[in-house]
Design a protein around this motif. Structure first.
Motif, PDB file in Angstrom:
ATOM      1  N   ALA A 150       0.839  -1.194   0.000  1.00  0.00           N
ATOM      2  CA  ALA A 150       0.000   0.000   0.000  1.00  0.00           C
ATOM      3  C   ALA A 150       0.878   1.250   0.000  1.00  0.00           C
ATOM      4  O   ALA A 150       2.065   1.191   0.346  1.00  0.00           O
ATOM      5  N   GLU A 151       0.295   2.360  -0.364  1.00  0.00           N
ATOM      6  CA  GLU A 151       1.054   3.607  -0.443  1.00  0.00           C
ATOM      7  C   GLU A 151       1.790   3.871   0.876  1.00  0.00           C
ATOM      8  O   GLU A 151       1.222   3.729   1.958  1.00  0.00           O
ATOM      9  N   HIS A 152       3.059   4.233   0.738  1.00  0.00           N
ATOM     10  CA  HIS A 152       3.923   4.501   1.887  1.00  0.00           C
ATOM     11  C   HIS A 152       5.074   5.383   1.412  1.00  0.00           C
ATOM     12  O   HIS A 152       5.171   5.694   0.225  1.00  0.00           O
TER      13      HIS A 152
ATOM     14  N   LEU B 189       4.527  -6.185 -12.304  1.00  0.00           N
ATOM     15  CA  LEU B 189       4.507  -5.210 -11.216  1.00  0.00           C
ATOM     16  C   LEU B 189       3.974  -3.891 -11.747  1.00  0.00           C
ATOM     17  O   LEU B 189       4.237  -3.515 -12.893  1.00  0.00           O
ATOM     18  N   ARG B 190       3.235  -3.208 -10.907  1.00  0.00           N
ATOM     19  CA  ARG B 190       2.725  -1.871 -11.247  1.00  0.00           C
ATOM     20  C   ARG B 190       3.186  -0.944 -10.136  1.00  0.00           C
ATOM     21  O   ARG B 190       2.837  -1.133  -8.967  1.00  0.00           O
ATOM     22  N   PHE B 191       3.990   0.054 -10.484  1.00  0.00           N
ATOM     23  CA  PHE B 191       4.531   1.017  -9.526  1.00  0.00           C
ATOM     24  C   PHE B 191       3.783   2.327  -9.718  1.00  0.00           C
ATOM     25  O   PHE B 191       3.659   2.814 -10.842  1.00  0.00           O
ATOM     26  N   SER B 192       3.272   2.896  -8.626  1.00  0.00           N
ATOM     27  CA  SER B 192       2.516   4.148  -8.750  1.00  0.00           C
ATOM     28  C   SER B 192       2.996   5.171  -7.732  1.00  0.00           C
ATOM     29  O   SER B 192       3.398   4.839  -6.617  1.00  0.00           O
TER      30      SER B 192
ATOM     31  N   VAL C 249       3.140  -0.381  -4.772  1.00  0.00           N
ATOM     32  CA  VAL C 249       3.467  -1.417  -5.755  1.00  0.00           C
ATOM     33  C   VAL C 249       2.382  -2.483  -5.690  1.00  0.00           C
ATOM     34  O   VAL C 249       2.000  -2.914  -4.604  1.00  0.00           O
ATOM     35  N   GLN C 250       1.880  -2.900  -6.866  1.00  0.00           N
ATOM     36  CA  GLN C 250       0.875  -3.953  -6.949  1.00  0.00           C
ATOM     37  C   GLN C 250       1.320  -4.991  -7.977  1.00  0.00           C
ATOM     38  O   GLN C 250       2.133  -4.703  -8.842  1.00  0.00           O
ATOM     39  N   SER C 251       0.713  -6.190  -7.868  1.00  0.00           N
ATOM     40  CA  SER C 251       0.952  -7.243  -8.851  1.00  0.00           C
ATOM     41  C   SER C 251      -0.336  -8.015  -9.081  1.00  0.00           C
ATOM     42  O   SER C 251      -0.984  -8.432  -8.127  1.00  0.00           O
TER      43      SER C 251
END
Length: 118
Positions: free
Chosen positions: A59-61, A76-79, A103-105
């Motif tokens: 989660a966002e950090h 991977l998806r980096f936002s 980061v999500q996958s």
């Protein structure tokens, strides 16, 4: 000043494929959908191998120092800042300290996270 390794000391070699396999298995079975393994630590940086299971996320950090994220396997998806990018194995992103990011996958993925001292 450069660090020197004593002439007879073995060089630290990290077998990332083996670490990825173990960490990915741990992430797949973890309730949080993620797992990490320390790879190296010095006074100025930490390197972690992070794996996300299918649907896993960080989660966002923020991080206390500059970071790099190097995709190793999977998707991977980096936002950050309302922008997102897909990372393929071999892609590298760098980010300054204290910038919110996530980061999500979708199907599972692993990356090498380097955190530098602030």
């Amino acid at each position: 000043m450069m660090n020197t390794i004593p002439e007879r000391a073995p060089l630290p070699v990290h077998r990332l494929d083996e670490l990825i396999d173990r960490t990915a298995q741990a992430a797949a079975s973890a309730a949080a959908g993620r797992a990490s393994t320390p790879v190296a630590r010095t006074a100025g940086m930490r390197i972690l191998l992070v794996s996300l299971g299918a649907g896993g996320e960080l989660a966002e950090h923020t991080a206390p120092g500059p970071i790099s994220v190097q995709a190793l396997r999977g998707d991977l998806r980096f936002s950050t800042g309302g922008h997102a990018t897909e990372l393929a194995p071999g892609d590298l992103i760098t980010l300054d300290a204290q910038i919110p990011h996530a980061v999500q996958s979708r199907a599972g993925g692993s990356f090498l996270l380097t955190i530098c001292a602030a």
